[in-house]
Structure formats: C-alpha cells, structure tokens
Design an enzyme around this catalytic site. Structure first.
Site, mmCIF file in Angstrom:
data_model
loop_
_atom_site.group_PDB
_atom_site.id
_atom_site.type_symbol
_atom_site.label_atom_id
_atom_site.label_comp_id
_atom_site.label_asym_id
_atom_site.label_seq_id
_atom_site.Cartn_x
_atom_site.Cartn_y
_atom_site.Cartn_z
ATOM 1 N N GLY A 20 0.690 -1.295 -0.111
ATOM 2 C CA GLY A 20 -0.061 -0.180 -0.029
ATOM 3 C C GLY A 20 0.736 1.297 0.139
ATOM 4 O O GLY A 20 0.620 2.302 -0.701
ATOM 5 N N ARG A 87 -0.135 -8.708 -3.267
ATOM 6 C CA ARG A 87 -0.174 -7.562 -2.462
ATOM 7 C C ARG A 87 0.752 -7.916 -1.012
ATOM 8 O O ARG A 87 0.708 -9.226 -0.640
ATOM 9 C CB ARG A 87 -1.604 -7.389 -1.827
ATOM 10 C CG ARG A 87 -1.713 -6.575 -0.542
ATOM 11 C CD ARG A 87 -3.238 -6.145 -0.294
ATOM 12 N NE ARG A 87 -3.701 -5.869 1.244
ATOM 13 C CZ ARG A 87 -2.812 -4.815 2.002
ATOM 14 N NH1 ARG A 87 -1.860 -4.199 1.298
ATOM 15 N NH2 ARG A 87 -3.257 -4.891 3.249
ATOM 16 N N VAL A 88 1.371 -7.183 -0.635
ATOM 17 C CA VAL A 88 2.355 -7.282 0.517
ATOM 18 C C VAL A 88 1.994 -6.173 1.350
ATOM 19 O O VAL A 88 2.177 -4.961 0.954
ATOM 20 C CB VAL A 88 3.765 -7.620 0.252
ATOM 21 C CG1 VAL A 88 4.373 -8.700 -0.314
ATOM 22 C CG2 VAL A 88 4.352 -6.211 -0.780
ATOM 23 N N ASP A 203 -0.465 -4.823 14.106
ATOM 24 C CA ASP A 203 -0.973 -4.792 15.233
ATOM 25 C C ASP A 203 -1.995 -5.968 15.803
ATOM 26 O O ASP A 203 -2.600 -6.486 14.764
ATOM 27 C CB ASP A 203 -1.558 -3.340 15.569
ATOM 28 C CG ASP A 203 -2.666 -3.291 14.385
ATOM 29 O OD1 ASP A 203 -3.881 -3.113 14.723
ATOM 30 O OD2 ASP A 203 -2.424 -3.034 13.387
#
Length: 233
Positions: A20, A87-88, A203
């Site tokens: 992102g 996607r990473v 998180d």
C-alpha cells in the site's frame, strides 16, 4: 501509459508486488531487487522494476483502501497486461493465535464494501486467492521455517469504524482486518489473472500490541521474501 501510471510498454513485469505504501515499494526495490528502474511517480505512487534471482519483477504502491487499489490493479491489468499480482501489506490480528509480526496468507477476503454488491446486483461474490500462488507462497514460507497462518481475512471499507463487530468476525474464524484484498481478488478473477495477499500482522486489535510506523515501512522482510519466492517459482 495509463491515467495514473506513466510507464512505457514493457517497463512493468508480468509479476508485480503491491504494497500500500509507496515508500515500502521503494524499500523493497532497493533492498531486494537488482538493476532497478523507476517506472512511475505520478501522484507519488512509486513503481520500480528490477530482477530477483535473475527474474524480472516489479513493485508499486497502491495507496490505502479498496477504491485506490482498484484503480491501480485495473490499469496494471488493462494497460500493461500484468499477470500475477501479489499484495504485500499489513493487517490487524483478531485471533488469539495470530501474533504481531506473524505472516498471514489470505486464502479469501470477506468485506463490508458495497463494490461487489453493486457489481453483482446484490449477490455475495466470494473473492479468493489464486491457489497456485498461495501454495508457492506457503511452501516458500515453510521452507524458510516461518510460522504461517492461512485463512480468511476481512477487507474493511473504513479504517475507523466503531460499528464493525470485530468479535463476531473473530468468532467466525477471520484472522484479521486489512483494506484491499477483496478488491484485488475480485479484479484478478474478473480478468483471469492470478492474485494473492501476503500480510504481516502490524498490530493486534484486541490486545493493543502494535509496531511502529518506521517498522511497518522498512521491515517485515519475511513477508517480502515469501512473496518474491512465490513470484519466481
């Protein structure tokens, strides 16, 4: 060239990693790729092409959320004929056994976004990963001795949402919450391409444990290596 990507034809590889954060794209290119060339900086969304173990691979930021990733995935496929999109990114864990810094492979992606509802006239389309990419990523992680989690994730339409029943998602086995995988998988299936989301738990939503912004931008190397190995196998 497309509306939001300034690359010339041939400058983007058939396989691309999609973080992102565009600064994470820069970090991946500088840390893991050789012979790196910058192909995009429109709107600050950095994109690079290089080689990994001799294979041509690209990496480009997508921004946050389903609308943003949808723009870039559409253009990468329609204007540049990208075949494999990985996607990473990061996610918030919601299972007790999903720990901060664990690597999660998203087998499927539930969502509260209305994009698929609008596309399919109210039908609940189930966006899923490409199995061959998933297996390659899983095998690469196991080979490196990583403790991987594979399962369903939730692609949230809003980052701040007090109304979302996160406990119910956890009760139904969802591993964690992110914001893009459902769109990536849907578009890949629409165009007959292969897609996978490999995520690091940044998180934990219930325990409050978290990583720093700097760590999210410049580490999480296990996830990146797994993605690159899946990309070239």
């Amino acid at each position: 060239m497309s509306v939001h990507i300034e690359a010339k034809q041939g400058e983007i590889a058939e396989t691309i990693l999609l973080p992102g954060d565009p600064l994470r794209a820069k970090y991946i290119a500088e840390t893991f790729l050789e012979d790196v060339v910058l192909f995009n900086q429109v709107r600050g969304m950095l994109g690079f092409t290089g080689t990994y173990k001799g294979e041509k691979v690209s990496v480009m930021g997508t921004g946050m959320g389903i609308p943003s990733i949808s723009i870039y995935v559409n253009e990468l496929i329609q204007s540049y004929d990208v075949k494999n999109l990985i996607r990473v990114g990061t996610m918030g864990g919601i299972q007790a056994d999903v720990k901060v810094r664990d690597v999660v492979i998203a087998q499927a992606a539930s969502t509260d976004s209305q994009i698929n509802r609008n596309t399919f006239a109210g039908v609940d389309f189930a966006p899923v990963a490409d199995f061959s990419l998933l297996k390659k990523a899983y095998d690469a992680g196991v080979e490196k001795g990583l403790s991987l989690k594979v399962g369903n994730v939730f692609s949230a339409d809003r980052f701040y949402n007090d109304q979302l029943d996160k406990q119910q998602l956890a009760d139904y086995g969802v591993l964690g919450i992110e914001m893009e995988a459902a769109a990536l998988y849907t578009l890949a299936q629409k165009y007959g391409r292969r897609a996978l989301a490999i995520l690091t738990v940044s998180d934990h939503i219930f325990t409050g444990e978290e990583t720093s912004a700097e760590e999210r931008q410049t580490t999480f190397n296990d996830m990146i290596v797994v993605a690159l190995e899946a990309a070239i196998k």
